[in-house]
Design a protein around this motif. Structure first.
Motif, PDB file in Angstrom:
ATOM      1  N   LEU A 104       0.846  -1.196   0.000  1.00  0.00           N
ATOM      2  CA  LEU A 104       0.000   0.000   0.000  1.00  0.00           C
ATOM      3  C   LEU A 104       0.883   1.249   0.000  1.00  0.00           C
ATOM      4  O   LEU A 104       0.612   2.223  -0.712  1.00  0.00           O
ATOM      5  CB  LEU A 104      -0.912  -0.013   1.236  1.00  0.00           C
ATOM      6  N   LYS A 105       1.968   1.203   0.788  1.00  0.00           N
ATOM      7  CA  LYS A 105       2.922   2.326   0.786  1.00  0.00           C
ATOM      8  C   LYS A 105       3.565   2.494  -0.592  1.00  0.00           C
ATOM      9  O   LYS A 105       3.770   3.606  -1.066  1.00  0.00           O
ATOM     10  CB  LYS A 105       4.021   2.088   1.836  1.00  0.00           C
ATOM     11  N   LEU A 106       3.875   1.349  -1.220  1.00  0.00           N
ATOM     12  CA  LEU A 106       4.493   1.390  -2.556  1.00  0.00           C
ATOM     13  C   LEU A 106       3.536   2.023  -3.553  1.00  0.00           C
ATOM     14  O   LEU A 106       3.943   2.831  -4.398  1.00  0.00           O
ATOM     15  CB  LEU A 106       4.863  -0.034  -2.988  1.00  0.00           C
ATOM     16  N   ALA A 107       2.245   1.682  -3.456  1.00  0.00           N
ATOM     17  CA  ALA A 107       1.253   2.238  -4.386  1.00  0.00           C
ATOM     18  C   ALA A 107       1.191   3.753  -4.282  1.00  0.00           C
ATOM     19  O   ALA A 107       1.073   4.453  -5.298  1.00  0.00           O
ATOM     20  CB  ALA A 107      -0.120   1.631  -4.095  1.00  0.00           C
ATOM     21  N   ILE A 108       1.300   4.290  -3.075  1.00  0.00           N
ATOM     22  CA  ILE A 108       1.254   5.745  -2.881  1.00  0.00           C
ATOM     23  C   ILE A 108       2.517   6.395  -3.450  1.00  0.00           C
ATOM     24  O   ILE A 108       2.488   7.499  -3.997  1.00  0.00           O
ATOM     25  CB  ILE A 108       1.125   6.086  -1.381  1.00  0.00           C
ATOM     26  N   SER A 109       3.653   5.692  -3.342  1.00  0.00           N
ATOM     27  CA  SER A 109       4.948   6.284  -3.710  1.00  0.00           C
ATOM     28  C   SER A 109       5.254   6.194  -5.193  1.00  0.00           C
ATOM     29  O   SER A 109       6.244   6.754  -5.655  1.00  0.00           O
ATOM     30  CB  SER A 109       6.079   5.573  -2.945  1.00  0.00           C
ATOM     31  N   MET A 110       4.418   5.478  -5.958  1.00  0.00           N
ATOM     32  CA  MET A 110       4.782   5.179  -7.342  1.00  0.00           C
ATOM     33  C   MET A 110       4.550   6.327  -8.327  1.00  0.00           C
ATOM     34  O   MET A 110       4.783   6.166  -9.512  1.00  0.00           O
ATOM     35  CB  MET A 110       3.993   3.965  -7.838  1.00  0.00           C
ATOM     36  N   ALA A 111       4.121   7.467  -7.859  1.00  0.00           N
ATOM     37  CA  ALA A 111       3.738   8.542  -8.778  1.00  0.00           C
ATOM     38  C   ALA A 111       4.935   9.201  -9.454  1.00  0.00           C
ATOM     39  O   ALA A 111       4.805   9.794 -10.510  1.00  0.00           O
ATOM     40  CB  ALA A 111       2.929   9.586  -8.022  1.00  0.00           C
TER      41      ALA A 111
END
Length: 785
Positions: free
Chosen positions: A684-691
């Motif tokens: 979930l943290k990775l999904a937020i950081s992928m931008a």
């Protein structure tokens, strides 16, 4: 004549744990029998219901029933567990849960104190240390030395008698650093802007807003001029502002305590453990404070007295700083009949550390710095020497953080626990651990609402032959890449010497997928986390837990809920706050929780679904508003997959697509954050950081909690990140990720003192063909080379 066989005793008939109608979380009313005194591995894709069955149902009910046997006075101080959603549970035995929750990040907690080994060491030094300085507490860095004297009055034979009494406690705490082992030096320029006045926002500490209470304590104290720039303060004003001791003042008619900024900030922020702080406060501490070993005790936390007492020239500070393998060898040399039983117990505890693969740690290592896998194995040490039998041991992915070389030792320990007559339940994805199972239970077929059913029960050979997702992937092997990408640059690391690193010089390539590997404790994390320059372009996605209450959800954590609320507000012409169950839209009966919690005092609290809002958490007025025919409660009940299709476009949909990319499409938007597994939280943290694009992504064991089938999806995601122009650095043990890398840096050759050097740099193909390291041997075996 042979004796007639005796009929089986009825007491021996309870050979299976029987679960009937389990419905916890996404379980679909399943029935299952688990053999006792055997090792059972639970498999299935992430989110299929493994943890709901093992932890949420079996272990939870076992612990709840044990808690009810304690006196009511004791029960009121214990964690109160609610009864799981299950029709019946038969033949369960007391459960011991060994999970991956990080150990408390208390600054006073070390590996030694968390495992009671330090207590045994203190006892040893208090008995035979020379010179003798006192009881075991004289060697404790958490006990200060105090003394006092005074007159006490008491009645004796009907008369009041006054006597002089004195007391003295000899502790081991260093008085300079109060047992923390480090002191801080504050950069005043990060604390305040001298060109501004207090009312203009001179204080730069988070939470100190010019119109807030924290600053009013200074501006209305009468000691300072709120409109005068700090640079113009007199020496007296500056002292009053920064260092003044606690003084009673009246602010807005209220009695308050005034205190200088530095002692105030020190108490409220700096004396707390860094890992327990919120991210923005942690960033401020990193900028404003330099921590250094306490000059008085040399970082040992102990006072002169505790450090002066020695056994064969070794003080307790020296012993705690030794690598545990060295400490075990030193303890074995102590030959004194007076402490022989104590030395035997200490030796057994230290040998357990070595057997479990943690011999590279030292007792003075802060417990908050241990990884999830290290914390789990540290907790195991308490159980290895236990005389208890017929227990149920429950493990949550015990292979986490372990190199393939270390997994074999872990397997031996699991089998040892089973062979003592215990039931061992393991939630696991790694084929090496599945292979040792006596019994396998596979859940699926999918995740979330598409899972929760039993797909297979039986032995490992049967699992391989079954047509389940796990059965098809258990022997699946990733192949070495035929061609690797070309680097676009490199991060130069020079002279890295954090922890066990030995002045390492290495270039970490940019623009490609780089994997950092090596046995547990070899120095991988120290090399990357300790050496990469702090920068906005470096995105670190590690395993630190997301702090979230039952009111937090993926929707609130990712910020999706803000966009959804605005869309509802715009469609209905009302304000967005109405569509928050934590604000104006909350159901008046359950206050937005969706359940009514009845606290029964000394026994468990009971949760019942709120009848007014039917579990949605929203008031009836709010549920009359819709967006494209759906209420806010219906949208929050959607999975990420469903919500992405429903929303159509916008920033919320972009975030949802990234959640689907990292394999979290099955998670519902309104699910409580504290119900997510460790691997789900990391993704979930990775999904937020992928931008970002053009960034350096540092991922710490992203395969944690991933099923074999999901690892392929993760590799595809890493490829997409690199192809979009990013650099990806992965600290990982999984051979599939190693095989897929463009470049491998192998740290080792061993753990702790035996590691700390780079033993290989090159492509995976080169590692397999010419490498002689432990990693090379296991990777070659994995790819069939």
């Amino acid at each position: 004549m042979a004796p007639e066989p005796q009929p089986a005793h009825i007491a021996d008939s309870h050979e299976v744990i029987r679960v009937i109608g389990a419905r916890e979380n996404n379980l679909q009313g399943i029935d299952v029998e688990i053999p006792k005194r055997r090792l059972t591995v639970f498999t299935g894709v992430s989110g299929s219901g493994k943890s709901s069955l093992v932890f949420g149902t079996i272990a939870n009910e076992s612990q709840r029933l044990i808690n009810e046997t304690y006196p009511t006075f004791v029960q009121q101080f214990m964690g109160q567990l609610s009864r799981p959603e299950v029709d019946a549970l038969e033949n369960i035995s007391p459960a011991i849960v060994v999970d991956q929750e990080r150990m408390g990040s208390n600054a006073r907690s070390t590996v030694g104190t968390a495992t009671d080994v330090h207590a045994m060491l203190r006892l040893l030094f208090s008995r035979i240390g020379v010179p003798h300085v006192g009881s075991p507490q004289a060697f404790s860095f958490n006990v200060p030395s105090v003394s006092g004297a005074g007159a006490v009055t008491f009645e004796k034979s009907g008369q009041k008698v006054k006597e002089r009494r004195s007391f003295e406690i000899t502790g081991g705490m260093c008085p300079a650093c109060e047992g923390l082992g480090q002191v801080s030096d504050i950069d005043l320029d990060e604390l305040l802007d001298r060109s501004l006045s207090l009312s203009a926002g001179a204080i730069r500490v988070p939470g100190y807003n010019p119109d807030g209470w924290m600053v009013k304590g200074f501006t209305e104290s009468g000691f300072l001029d709120p409109d005068k720039p700090i640079a113009d303060y007199t020496e007296t004003e500056l002292h009053d502002f920064l260092h003044k001791e606690q003084t009673k003042v009246k602010i807005a008619g209220i009695n308050m305590t005034y205190e200088g900024l530095i002692p105030k900030v020190t108490k409220s922020v700096l004396q707390k453990d860094r890992d327990s702080l919120q991210p923005h406060i942690r960033a401020f501490v990193d900028r404003a404070v330099k921590f250094m070993p306490c000059p008085a005790c040399g970082g040992t936390r102990l006072n002169d007295g505790a450090r002066s007492s020695k056994i064969a020239g070794v003080s307790i500070a020296d012993a705690a700083a030794m690598q545990i393998t060295d400490l075990a060898a030193w303890v074995a040399t102590i030959d004194d009949p007076a402490v022989a039983p104590l030395v035997a117990g200490l030796t057994q505890a230290l040998d357990s550390f070595v057997d479990i693969g943690l011999g590279y740690l030292s007792l003075d290592r802060s417990s908050g710095t241990l990884s999830g896998g290290e914390a789990q194995r540290t907790k195991m040490i308490r159980h290895l020497g236990s005389s208890l039998t017929d227990m149920t041991y429950v493990f949550d992915e015990p292979s986490t953080g372990l190199h393939p070389h270390d997994i074999q030792r872990m397997n031996d320990l699991l089998l040892l626990l089973r062979d003592k007559g215990n039931t061992v339940l393991v939630v696991e994805h790694k084929p090496e651990v599945i292979a040792i199972a006596d019994h396998v239970i596979d859940l699926g077929p999918g995740a979330g609402r598409h899972g929760g059913r039993i797909m297979y029960e039986g032995d490992v050979a049967g699992l391989r032959a079954s047509d389940t997702v796990t059965g098809r992937h258990v022997d699946h092997r990733a192949q070495l890449k035929p061609a690797t990408r070309t680097r676009t640059g490199a991060i130069e690391i020079r002279g890295a010497n954090l922890h066990n690193l030995k002045d390492v010089d290495v270039d970490v390539p940019l623009g490609i997928l780089t994997v950092i590997t090596g046995v547990a404790g070899s120095g991988k994390s120290s090399l990357i986390h300790g050496s990469l320059p702090p920068s906005a372009e470096v995105v670190v996605v590690d395993q630190t837990p997301i702090k979230g209450s039952r009111r937090s959800s993926p929707a609130t954590y990712t910020g999706i809920l803000d966009d959804i609320r605005k869309a509802f507000a715009k469609a209905n012409g009302v304000k967005p706050a109405l569509f928050s169950a934590n604000s104006e839209g909350a159901c008046p009966a359950c206050r937005g929780l969706g359940v009514i919690i009845t606290n029964l005092g000394f026994t468990q609290s009971v949760e019942t679904r709120c009848e007014l809002c039917e579990g949605s958490g929203f008031s009836d007025d709010v549920l009359e508003y819709t967006l494209d025919g759906r209420t806010i409660a219906e949208v929050l009940a959607m999975s990420a997959d469903e919500a992405a299709a429903f929303l159509g476009k916008g920033p919320a949909r972009t975030t949802l697509l990234r959640m689907i990319d990292v394999g979290l499409g099955y998670i519902t938007l309104g699910q409580a954050l504290n119900t997510l597994s460790g691997g789900e939280r990391q993704r979930l943290k990775l999904a937020i950081s992928m931008a970002k694009t053009g960034a350096v992504y540092v991922l710490d064991e992203p395969t944690t909690g991933l099923h074999l089938a999901d690892v392929d999806n993760l590799l595809a995601l890493l490829d997409r990140l690199v192809d979009a122009g990013n650099s990806v650095i992965v600290i990982e043990h999984h051979q599939a990720v190693m095989a897929h890398a463009d470049w491998i840096i192998d740290v080792g050759p061993g753990a702790g003192r035996d590691g700390g050097t780079v033993v290989f740099e090159g492509t995976p193909a080169d590692l397999v063909s010419q490498g002689e390291t432990l990693t090379a041997q296991h990777l070659a075996r994995y790819v069939g080379a």
